[in-house]
Design an enzyme around this catalytic site. Structure first.
Site, PDB file in Angstrom:
ATOM      1  N   HIS A  62     -90.632  97.251  26.524  1.00  0.00           N
ATOM      2  CA  HIS A  62     -91.142  98.263  27.453  1.00  0.00           C
ATOM      3  C   HIS A  62     -91.873  97.598  28.618  1.00  0.00           C
ATOM      4  O   HIS A  62     -92.381  96.483  28.505  1.00  0.00           O
ATOM      5  CB  HIS A  62     -92.072  99.252  26.732  1.00  0.00           C
ATOM      6  CG  HIS A  62     -93.310  98.619  26.191  1.00  0.00           C
ATOM      7  ND1 HIS A  62     -94.380  98.268  26.985  1.00  0.00           N
ATOM      8  CD2 HIS A  62     -93.647  98.267  24.931  1.00  0.00           C
ATOM      9  CE1 HIS A  62     -95.325  97.722  26.238  1.00  0.00           C
ATOM     10  NE2 HIS A  62     -94.903  97.706  24.989  1.00  0.00           N
ATOM     11  N   TRP A  78    -102.752  99.770  28.998  1.00  0.00           N
ATOM     12  CA  TRP A  78    -103.469  98.939  28.026  1.00  0.00           C
ATOM     13  C   TRP A  78    -103.020  97.488  28.056  1.00  0.00           C
ATOM     14  O   TRP A  78    -103.826  96.595  27.812  1.00  0.00           O
ATOM     15  CB  TRP A  78    -103.354  99.527  26.624  1.00  0.00           C
ATOM     16  CG  TRP A  78    -104.267 100.707  26.404  1.00  0.00           C
ATOM     17  CD1 TRP A  78    -104.942 101.418  27.356  1.00  0.00           C
ATOM     18  CD2 TRP A  78    -104.608 101.294  25.162  1.00  0.00           C
ATOM     19  NE1 TRP A  78    -105.672 102.417  26.769  1.00  0.00           N
ATOM     20  CE2 TRP A  78    -105.485 102.370  25.413  1.00  0.00           C
ATOM     21  CE3 TRP A  78    -104.245 101.037  23.846  1.00  0.00           C
ATOM     22  CZ2 TRP A  78    -106.020 103.167  24.408  1.00  0.00           C
ATOM     23  CZ3 TRP A  78    -104.767 101.837  22.842  1.00  0.00           C
ATOM     24  CH2 TRP A  78    -105.651 102.885  23.118  1.00  0.00           C
ATOM     25  N   GLU A 108     -94.091  99.285  17.173  1.00  0.00           N
ATOM     26  CA  GLU A 108     -94.852  98.036  17.196  1.00  0.00           C
ATOM     27  C   GLU A 108     -95.643  97.892  15.899  1.00  0.00           C
ATOM     28  O   GLU A 108     -95.899  98.878  15.189  1.00  0.00           O
ATOM     29  CB  GLU A 108     -95.783  98.022  18.423  1.00  0.00           C
ATOM     30  CG  GLU A 108     -96.512  96.714  18.645  1.00  0.00           C
ATOM     31  CD  GLU A 108     -95.589  95.519  18.876  1.00  0.00           C
ATOM     32  OE1 GLU A 108     -94.979  95.038  17.892  1.00  0.00           O
ATOM     33  OE2 GLU A 108     -95.517  95.045  20.020  1.00  0.00           O
TER      34      GLU A 108
END
Length: 193
Positions: free
Chosen positions: A12, A17, A85
């Protein structure tokens, strides 16, 4: 070494963040303007591949789906929770500096991101993470495009390349490129400038 079908792996794009060095794990934040531009670069690279109608699998987390919606130019895809993840337990949402400050002995050894996630309090751990990635890989039956996450990509790519999971953290972890895995080799595909 097991030979897998051809894989095109897209990490991605940069998220809010990522930019702040905050551990996301299975939490989410949206793509930044840079992350959107990275997904657009991936779209240029992956377009010819999509014409061949490969299987397309995407992590169900928002940042991967946002990337897929841009990079795959509206192509339909399926999500699979095994592509999420690694879970970072109580460290999810914390700044990397906060974690490093709480682990003063790490300053000398400069741990990789995988090593940090392995040590995360209440986290998934590398063994469980690796097991679900391997389960996903075993189910592949033909050419496949995958849109997912950085650490997942490192572990997945290490297995496809025949490397030990301990070496996964040393693999590149670029955004805005497509990793093409074929016949036990890796090629980094980039859009022309």
């Amino acid at each position: 070494m097991r030979i897998y079908p051809p894989i095109w792996f897209l990490r991605h794009g940069q998220t809010v963040w990522n930019k702040a060095y905050r551990l996301q794990g299975q939490l989410d934040s949206p793509l930044t303007d840079q992350g959107i531009a990275e997904a657009r670069r991936q779209a240029v690279v992956i377009a010819p591949v999509l014409k061949e109608a490969p299987a397309i699998w995407v992590s169900p987390l928002g940042r991967a789906r946002q990337t897929a919606d841009i990079a795959l130019d509206g192509a339909s895809y399926q999500t699979d929770p095994r592509l999420m993840e690694i879970h970072a337990g109580r460290w999810q949402g914390m700044l990397r500096t906060e974690i490093m400050d709480a682990q003063p002995d790490w300053a000398a050894c400069a741990p990789s991101a995988l090593e940090i996630y392995e040590a995360a309090e209440g986290g998934e751990g590398i063994a469980a993470f690796e097991a679900r990635i391997l389960a996903f890989l075993r189910d592949l039956s033909g050419p496949t495009v995958i849109v997912a996450h950085g650490l997942l990509g490192q572990v997945l790519r290490a297995h496809v390349l025949g490397a030990d999971v301990g070496q996964a953290g040393a693999l590149s972890n670029l955004q805005g490129v497509v990793y093409h895995l074929r016949d036990g080799q890796e090629y980094v595909l980039e859009a022309p400038e």
